[in-house]
Design a protein around this motif. Structure first.
Motif, PDB file in Angstrom:
ATOM      1  N   PHE A   3     -14.835   7.895  -1.257  1.00 13.51           N
ATOM      2  CA  PHE A   3     -14.308   6.788  -0.517  1.00 13.51           C
ATOM      3  C   PHE A   3     -12.724   6.902  -0.229  1.00 13.51           C
ATOM      4  CE2 PHE A   3     -13.867   6.130  -5.201  1.00 13.51           C
ATOM      5  CZ  PHE A   3     -12.489   5.639  -5.285  1.00 13.51           C
ATOM      6  N   THR A   4     -12.254   6.134   0.747  1.00 16.99           N
ATOM      7  CA  THR A   4     -10.861   6.187   0.986  1.00 16.99           C
ATOM      8  C   THR A   4     -10.420   4.662   0.800  1.00 16.99           C
ATOM      9  OG1 THR A   4     -11.359   7.846   2.973  1.00 16.99           O
ATOM     10  CG2 THR A   4      -9.187   6.471   2.917  1.00 16.99           C
ATOM     11  N   VAL A   5      -9.051   5.069   0.047  1.00 16.33           N
ATOM     12  CA  VAL A   5      -8.402   3.582  -0.007  1.00 16.33           C
ATOM     13  C   VAL A   5      -7.110   3.855   0.759  1.00 16.33           C
ATOM     14  CG1 VAL A   5      -7.139   2.387  -1.643  1.00 16.33           C
ATOM     15  CG2 VAL A   5      -8.858   3.883  -2.611  1.00 16.33           C
ATOM     16  N   ALA A   6      -7.024   2.717   1.534  1.00 14.98           N
ATOM     17  CA  ALA A   6      -6.078   2.338   2.440  1.00 14.98           C
ATOM     18  C   ALA A   6      -5.064   1.244   1.848  1.00 14.98           C
ATOM     19  CB  ALA A   6      -6.399   1.808   4.034  1.00 14.98           C
ATOM     20  N   PRO A   7      -3.705   1.778   1.852  1.00 15.54           N
ATOM     21  CA  PRO A   7      -2.770   0.794   1.187  1.00 15.54           C
ATOM     22  C   PRO A   7      -2.474  -0.267   2.125  1.00 15.54           C
ATOM     23  CG  PRO A   7      -1.881   3.032   1.298  1.00 15.54           C
ATOM     24  CD  PRO A   7      -3.189   3.150   2.064  1.00 15.54           C
ATOM     25  N   LYS A   8      -2.544  -1.300   1.599  1.00 21.14           N
ATOM     26  CA  LYS A   8      -2.455  -2.508   2.316  1.00 21.14           C
ATOM     27  C   LYS A   8      -1.093  -3.485   1.758  1.00 21.14           C
ATOM     28  CE  LYS A   8      -7.398  -3.043   3.202  1.00 21.14           C
ATOM     29  NZ  LYS A   8      -8.423  -4.013   3.016  1.00 21.14           N
ATOM     30  N   ILE A   9      -0.555  -4.175   2.669  1.00 21.13           N
ATOM     31  CA  ILE A   9       0.349  -5.501   2.200  1.00 21.13           C
ATOM     32  C   ILE A   9      -0.184  -6.783   2.466  1.00 21.13           C
ATOM     33  CG2 ILE A   9       2.385  -3.783   2.207  1.00 21.13           C
ATOM     34  CD1 ILE A   9       3.386  -5.409   4.382  1.00 21.13           C
ATOM     35  N   THR A  10       0.260  -7.823   1.577  1.00 19.84           N
ATOM     36  CA  THR A  10      -0.182  -9.179   2.272  1.00 19.84           C
ATOM     37  C   THR A  10       1.141  -9.960   2.383  1.00 19.84           C
ATOM     38  OG1 THR A  10      -2.255  -8.939   0.912  1.00 19.84           O
ATOM     39  CG2 THR A  10      -1.316 -11.156   1.396  1.00 19.84           C
ATOM     40  N   VAL A  11       1.246 -10.377   3.472  1.00 22.24           N
ATOM     41  CA  VAL A  11       2.560 -11.244   3.680  1.00 22.24           C
ATOM     42  C   VAL A  11       1.952 -12.677   4.144  1.00 22.24           C
ATOM     43  CG1 VAL A  11       4.098  -9.368   4.917  1.00 22.24           C
ATOM     44  CG2 VAL A  11       2.377 -10.819   6.223  1.00 22.24           C
ATOM     45  N   ALA A  12       3.235 -13.396   3.527  1.00 20.20           N
ATOM     46  CA  ALA A  12       3.021 -14.938   3.794  1.00 20.20           C
ATOM     47  C   ALA A  12       3.345 -15.278   5.128  1.00 20.20           C
ATOM     48  CB  ALA A  12       3.657 -15.480   2.612  1.00 20.20           C
ATOM     49  N   THR A  13       2.657 -16.175   5.874  1.00 24.97           N
ATOM     50  CA  THR A  13       2.991 -16.777   7.095  1.00 24.97           C
ATOM     51  C   THR A  13       2.524 -18.263   7.038  1.00 24.97           C
ATOM     52  OG1 THR A  13       0.734 -16.644   8.138  1.00 24.97           O
ATOM     53  CG2 THR A  13       2.064 -14.699   8.094  1.00 24.97           C
ATOM     54  N   ALA A  14       3.085 -19.042   7.979  1.00 22.67           N
ATOM     55  CA  ALA A  14       2.968 -20.515   8.174  1.00 22.67           C
ATOM     56  C   ALA A  14       1.452 -20.838   7.945  1.00 22.67           C
ATOM     57  CB  ALA A  14       3.674 -21.147   9.044  1.00 22.67           C
ATOM     58  N   GLU A  15       0.689 -20.092   8.638  1.00 25.22           N
ATOM     59  CA  GLU A  15      -0.665 -20.414   8.641  1.00 25.22           C
ATOM     60  C   GLU A  15      -1.401 -19.657   7.410  1.00 25.22           C
ATOM     61  OE1 GLU A  15       0.701 -18.628  11.474  1.00 25.22           O
ATOM     62  OE2 GLU A  15       1.140 -20.365  12.198  1.00 25.22           O
ATOM     63  N   GLY A  16      -0.884 -19.269   6.514  1.00 22.67           N
ATOM     64  CA  GLY A  16      -1.506 -18.596   5.274  1.00 22.67           C
ATOM     65  C   GLY A  16      -1.288 -17.112   5.069  1.00 22.67           C
ATOM     66  N   PRO A  17      -1.680 -16.310   4.153  1.00 24.09           N
ATOM     67  CA  PRO A  17      -1.700 -14.965   3.683  1.00 24.09           C
ATOM     68  C   PRO A  17      -2.304 -14.249   4.930  1.00 24.09           C
ATOM     69  CG  PRO A  17      -3.086 -15.915   2.210  1.00 24.09           C
ATOM     70  CD  PRO A  17      -2.398 -16.993   2.938  1.00 24.09           C
ATOM     71  N   VAL A  18      -1.666 -12.947   5.475  1.00 25.05           N
ATOM     72  CA  VAL A  18      -2.186 -11.949   6.232  1.00 25.05           C
ATOM     73  C   VAL A  18      -1.872 -10.742   5.499  1.00 25.05           C
ATOM     74  CG1 VAL A  18      -1.842 -11.024   8.283  1.00 25.05           C
ATOM     75  CG2 VAL A  18      -1.636 -13.485   8.220  1.00 25.05           C
ATOM     76  N   THR A  19      -3.303 -10.035   5.383  1.00 23.93           N
ATOM     77  CA  THR A  19      -3.303  -8.656   4.888  1.00 23.93           C
ATOM     78  C   THR A  19      -3.360  -7.794   5.845  1.00 23.93           C
ATOM     79  OG1 THR A  19      -4.510  -9.467   2.951  1.00 23.93           O
ATOM     80  CG2 THR A  19      -4.558  -7.275   3.259  1.00 23.93           C
ATOM     81  N   ILE A  20      -2.570  -6.562   5.717  1.00 24.29           N
ATOM     82  CA  ILE A  20      -2.168  -5.503   6.909  1.00 24.29           C
ATOM     83  C   ILE A  20      -2.476  -4.302   6.191  1.00 24.29           C
ATOM     84  CG2 ILE A  20      -0.815  -4.888   8.644  1.00 24.29           C
ATOM     85  CD1 ILE A  20       0.624  -7.704   8.376  1.00 24.29           C
ATOM     86  N   LYS A  21      -3.244  -3.420   6.876  1.00 25.70           N
ATOM     87  CA  LYS A  21      -3.036  -2.053   6.281  1.00 25.70           C
ATOM     88  C   LYS A  21      -1.865  -1.268   6.800  1.00 25.70           C
ATOM     89  CE  LYS A  21      -7.868  -1.150   7.415  1.00 25.70           C
ATOM     90  NZ  LYS A  21      -8.848  -0.514   8.323  1.00 25.70           N
ATOM     91  N   THR A  22      -1.107  -0.929   5.874  1.00 22.38           N
ATOM     92  CA  THR A  22       0.121   0.019   6.077  1.00 22.38           C
ATOM     93  C   THR A  22       0.223   0.855   7.333  1.00 22.38           C
ATOM     94  OG1 THR A  22       0.055   1.247   4.273  1.00 22.38           O
ATOM     95  CG2 THR A  22       1.018  -0.709   3.892  1.00 22.38           C
ATOM     96  N   ASP A  23      -0.982   1.637   7.408  1.00 21.12           N
ATOM     97  CA  ASP A  23      -1.047   2.460   8.703  1.00 21.12           C
ATOM     98  C   ASP A  23      -1.123   1.806   9.802  1.00 21.12           C
ATOM     99  OD1 ASP A  23      -0.811   4.557   6.753  1.00 21.12           O
ATOM    100  OD2 ASP A  23      -3.094   4.941   6.737  1.00 21.12           O
ATOM    101  N   ASP A  24      -1.455   0.574   9.740  1.00 20.78           N
ATOM    102  CA  ASP A  24      -1.684  -0.150  11.345  1.00 20.78           C
ATOM    103  C   ASP A  24      -0.165  -0.773  11.570  1.00 20.78           C
ATOM    104  OD1 ASP A  24      -4.172   0.883  11.175  1.00 20.78           O
ATOM    105  OD2 ASP A  24      -4.855  -1.254  10.640  1.00 20.78           O
ATOM    106  N   ILE A  25       0.827  -0.653  10.870  1.00 19.15           N
ATOM    107  CA  ILE A  25       2.120  -1.351  11.142  1.00 19.15           C
ATOM    108  C   ILE A  25       2.776  -0.350  12.152  1.00 19.15           C
ATOM    109  CG2 ILE A  25       4.242  -2.068  10.373  1.00 19.15           C
ATOM    110  CD1 ILE A  25       2.778  -2.958   7.822  1.00 19.15           C
ATOM    111  N   THR A  26       3.214  -1.073  13.230  1.00 21.30           N
ATOM    112  CA  THR A  26       3.996  -0.290  14.074  1.00 21.30           C
ATOM    113  C   THR A  26       5.393  -0.497  14.077  1.00 21.30           C
ATOM    114  OG1 THR A  26       3.323  -2.124  15.955  1.00 21.30           O
ATOM    115  CG2 THR A  26       1.923   0.026  15.719  1.00 21.30           C
ATOM    116  N   ALA A  27       5.682  -1.986  13.847  1.00 19.30           N
ATOM    117  CA  ALA A  27       7.124  -2.471  13.733  1.00 19.30           C
ATOM    118  C   ALA A  27       7.395  -3.476  12.687  1.00 19.30           C
ATOM    119  CB  ALA A  27       7.659  -2.847  15.067  1.00 19.30           C
TER     120      ALA A  27
END
Length: 64
Positions: A3-27
């Motif tokens: 299996f592959t584990v992709a590092p993720k971060i969860t950030v707080a927004t006004a609409e609630g938490p958003v989880t993003i794969k770090t490899d998908d972040i462009t800026a």
């Protein structure tokens, strides 16, 4: 079997938490309110979320 584990971060927004794969972040940019605009690609679409967390806090997720 494997299996592959992709590092993720969860950030707080006004609409609630958003989880993003770090490899998908462009800026990560500082927002006028000193929050962070995080731009990432999800399902082929580029999305930007404004965090309610400070820019420096978001950047610190990458130094843990």
């Amino acid at each position: 079997m494997g299996f592959t584990v992709a590092p993720k971060i969860t950030v707080a927004t006004a609409e609630g938490p958003v989880t993003i794969k770090t490899d998908d972040i462009t800026a990560i940019a500082i927002a006028p309110d000193l929050g962070a605009n995080v731009t990432f690609v999800e399902d082929g679409d580029t999305k930007t979320v404004l965090t309610v967390e400070s820019f420096l806090r978001v950047i610190s997720y990458f130094h843990r």
